[in-house]
Write an enzyme that holds these catalytic residues in place. Structure first.
Site, PDB file in Angstrom:
ATOM      1  N   THR A  15      38.701  10.061   4.738  1.00  0.00           N
ATOM      2  CA  THR A  15      38.830   9.130   3.591  1.00  0.00           C
ATOM      3  C   THR A  15      38.194   9.990   2.137  1.00  0.00           C
ATOM      4  OG1 THR A  15      38.400   7.282   2.442  1.00  0.00           O
ATOM      5  CG2 THR A  15      36.827   7.987   4.051  1.00  0.00           C
ATOM      6  N   ASN A  17      37.596   8.120  -0.263  1.00  0.00           N
ATOM      7  CA  ASN A  17      36.922   6.907  -1.056  1.00  0.00           C
ATOM      8  C   ASN A  17      35.534   6.683  -0.588  1.00  0.00           C
ATOM      9  OD1 ASN A  17      36.309   4.294  -1.565  1.00  0.00           O
ATOM     10  ND2 ASN A  17      38.618   3.798  -1.695  1.00  0.00           N
ATOM     11  N   LYS A  20      34.797   3.138   0.637  1.00  0.00           N
ATOM     12  CA  LYS A  20      35.303   2.729   2.053  1.00  0.00           C
ATOM     13  C   LYS A  20      34.110   3.565   3.095  1.00  0.00           C
ATOM     14  CE  LYS A  20      40.166   2.899   2.311  1.00  0.00           C
ATOM     15  NZ  LYS A  20      41.118   3.808   2.854  1.00  0.00           N
ATOM     16  N   ASP A  76      44.250   3.064   6.439  1.00  0.00           N
ATOM     17  CA  ASP A  76      45.138   2.655   5.149  1.00  0.00           C
ATOM     18  C   ASP A  76      45.277   1.244   5.021  1.00  0.00           C
ATOM     19  OD1 ASP A  76      46.633   4.169   3.045  1.00  0.00           O
ATOM     20  OD2 ASP A  76      48.259   3.037   3.636  1.00  0.00           O
ATOM     21  N   GLY A 172      37.988  -1.739  -5.524  1.00  0.00           N
ATOM     22  CA  GLY A 172      39.485  -1.936  -5.743  1.00  0.00           C
ATOM     23  C   GLY A 172      39.906  -3.469  -6.241  1.00  0.00           C
ATOM     24  N   ASP A 174      39.002  -6.381  -5.095  1.00  0.00           N
ATOM     25  CA  ASP A 174      38.152  -7.473  -4.790  1.00  0.00           C
ATOM     26  C   ASP A 174      37.801  -8.411  -5.751  1.00  0.00           C
ATOM     27  OD1 ASP A 174      37.706  -6.562  -2.078  1.00  0.00           O
ATOM     28  OD2 ASP A 174      36.070  -5.436  -2.377  1.00  0.00           O
ATOM     29  N   LYS A 202      31.159  -9.528   2.840  1.00  0.00           N
ATOM     30  CA  LYS A 202      32.516  -9.084   2.925  1.00  0.00           C
ATOM     31  C   LYS A 202      33.032  -8.470   4.240  1.00  0.00           C
ATOM     32  CE  LYS A 202      35.559  -5.519   1.127  1.00  0.00           C
ATOM     33  NZ  LYS A 202      35.952  -4.487  -0.031  1.00  0.00           N
ATOM     34  N   ARG A 208      38.945  -4.514   6.666  1.00  0.00           N
ATOM     35  CA  ARG A 208      38.472  -3.363   7.367  1.00  0.00           C
ATOM     36  C   ARG A 208      37.430  -3.646   8.645  1.00  0.00           C
ATOM     37  NH1 ARG A 208      37.486  -1.467   2.961  1.00  0.00           N
ATOM     38  NH2 ARG A 208      39.508  -0.335   2.918  1.00  0.00           N
TER      39      ARG A 208
HETATM   40  P1  ITT Z   1      41.853   7.015   1.329  1.00  0.00           P
HETATM   41  O1  ITT Z   1      43.221   7.159   1.348  1.00  0.00           O
HETATM   42  O2  ITT Z   1      41.118   8.548   0.819  1.00  0.00           O
HETATM   43  O3  ITT Z   1      40.995   6.380   2.342  1.00  0.00           O
HETATM   44  P2  ITT Z   1      42.340   5.005  -0.950  1.00  0.00           P
HETATM   45  O4  ITT Z   1      41.472   4.591  -2.031  1.00  0.00           O
HETATM   46  O5  ITT Z   1      43.581   5.933  -1.173  1.00  0.00           O
HETATM   47  O6  ITT Z   1      41.127   6.061  -0.130  1.00  0.00           O
HETATM   48  P3  ITT Z   1      44.102   3.214   0.832  1.00  0.00           P
HETATM   49  O7  ITT Z   1      45.147   3.861   0.457  1.00  0.00           O
HETATM   50  O8  ITT Z   1      43.744   2.844   1.973  1.00  0.00           O
HETATM   51  O9  ITT Z   1      42.558   4.025   0.144  1.00  0.00           O
HETATM   52  O10 ITT Z   1      43.845   2.007  -0.200  1.00  0.00           O
HETATM   53  C1  ITT Z   1      44.633   1.642  -1.381  1.00  0.00           C
HETATM   54  C2  ITT Z   1      43.903   0.784  -2.339  1.00  0.00           C
HETATM   55  O11 ITT Z   1      43.803  -0.555  -1.771  1.00  0.00           O
HETATM   56  C3  ITT Z   1      42.743   1.545  -2.720  1.00  0.00           C
HETATM   57  O12 ITT Z   1      42.549   2.231  -3.644  1.00  0.00           O
HETATM   58  C4  ITT Z   1      42.123   0.184  -3.199  1.00  0.00           C
HETATM   59  O13 ITT Z   1      42.472  -0.061  -4.666  1.00  0.00           O
HETATM   60  C5  ITT Z   1      42.727  -0.952  -2.431  1.00  0.00           C
HETATM   61  N1  ITT Z   1      41.664  -1.417  -1.448  1.00  0.00           N
HETATM   62  C6  ITT Z   1      41.579  -0.736  -0.137  1.00  0.00           C
HETATM   63  N2  ITT Z   1      40.428  -1.256   0.369  1.00  0.00           N
HETATM   64  C7  ITT Z   1      40.011  -2.282  -0.210  1.00  0.00           C
HETATM   65  C8  ITT Z   1      39.216  -3.420  -0.177  1.00  0.00           C
HETATM   66  O14 ITT Z   1      38.416  -3.364   0.804  1.00  0.00           O
HETATM   67  N3  ITT Z   1      38.958  -4.382  -1.305  1.00  0.00           N
HETATM   68  C9  ITT Z   1      39.756  -4.068  -2.248  1.00  0.00           C
HETATM   69  N4  ITT Z   1      40.501  -3.303  -2.592  1.00  0.00           N
HETATM   70  C10 ITT Z   1      40.813  -2.376  -1.527  1.00  0.00           C
END
Ligand code: ITT
Length: 224
Positions: A15, A17, A20, A76, A172, A174, A202, A208
């Site tokens: 990741t 992020n 995360k 994802d 994100g 949340d 959470k 997750r």
């Molecule tokens: P990686 O692919 O590098 O892991 P990312 O942010 O692109 O990071 P995702 O594609 O899995 O991750 O997530 C898509 C989006 O969904 C992310 O950018 C957030 O805006 C949202 N998201 C993911 N997990 C979340 C959470 O636990 N709570 C709130 N929003 C979340």
């Protein structure tokens, strides 16, 4: 008497992020040492261009496995909103812009939902039986690559989308996601958003949390 220290599994979490990564470390606990690709010198953006959550989680884990030849996992995640026909779904990260702009994504989500609700109310005025539910869910698909073999885990949390943001925890979407239940299966009668929960709460109910606890349980059952 001999004391054996519990084994720590070192594994790469594919990741970019950091929120995360922090959550996953909390969820998995001290039995795991999570390593980011960046800390191993891999700083480029990991591709995620598949049309499904499963496809993207396989793509992210596969990319890191190919580059670093190590055991790893990726998640994802998508937010699926009923009134938007399941959007933003797999496009959740880049819903409003090409970057990962959380504030712009939330603003677009609220705008699109308001538009869809207006359309539904016009349709109802013409006697059409159109539903306008704010129901939504976060869904996470995890791909674990262990010894070159892929394994999959899923987690989901049901809820609804608030009309405005509340809370500054999490990340994100949340601040606008109201889970149906709080930890201990307590109905969320106060409409608390995910961003108003402690990190521990959470993780206890989140998509997750569920997916990664399933992965940890599988590892505990399937490995010496
Ligand atoms: P990686 O692919 O590098 O892991 P990312 O942010 O692109 O990071 P995702 O594609 O899995 O991750 O997530 C898509 C989006 O969904 C992310 O950018 C957030 O805006 C949202 N998201 C993911 N997990 C979340 C959470 O636990 N709570 C709130 N929003 C979340």
């Amino acid at each position: 008497m001999t004391n054996f220290a519990p084994m720590t599994r070192r594994i790469v979490f594919a990741t970019g992020n950091s929120a995360k990564l922090r959550e996953a470390s909390e969820i998995l606990g001290p039995a795991f040492e999570l390593v980011s690709p960046a800390s191993m010198g891999l700083t480029e953006e990991i591709p995620e261009t598949a049309p499904t959550l499963l496809g993207n989680s396989m793509m992210k884990a596969g990319y890191i496995h190919e580059k670093l030849s190590c055991d790893c996992f990726a998640d994802d995640t998508g937010l699926e909103v009923d009134i938007l026909g399941g959007a933003p779904g797999v496009h959740s990260a880049r819903y409003a812009t090409d970057g990962h702009d959380f504030a712009a994504n939330v603003a677009k989500l609220l705008r699109e939902m308001a538009r869809a609700e207006r359309e539904a109310s016009v349709a109802r005025a013409y006697g059409l039986a159109v539903k306008a539910s704010r129901k939504a869910r976060f869904r996470t698909v995890v791909t674990l690559i262990l010894g070159g073999q892929k394994h999959f885990f899923e987690g989901c949390v049901e809820g609804r989308i608030a009309r405005r943001r509340s809370g500054d925890g999490g990340f994100g979407y949340d601040p606008v996601f109201i889970p149906d239940f709080l930890p201990g299966d307590v109905p969320n009668s106060g409409a608390v958003t995910m961003a108003q929960l402690s990190e521990e709460d959470k993780n206890a109910i989140s998509h997750r949390g569920r997916a990664l606890r399933a992965m940890a349980a599988w590892l505990a059952d399937n490995e010496a």
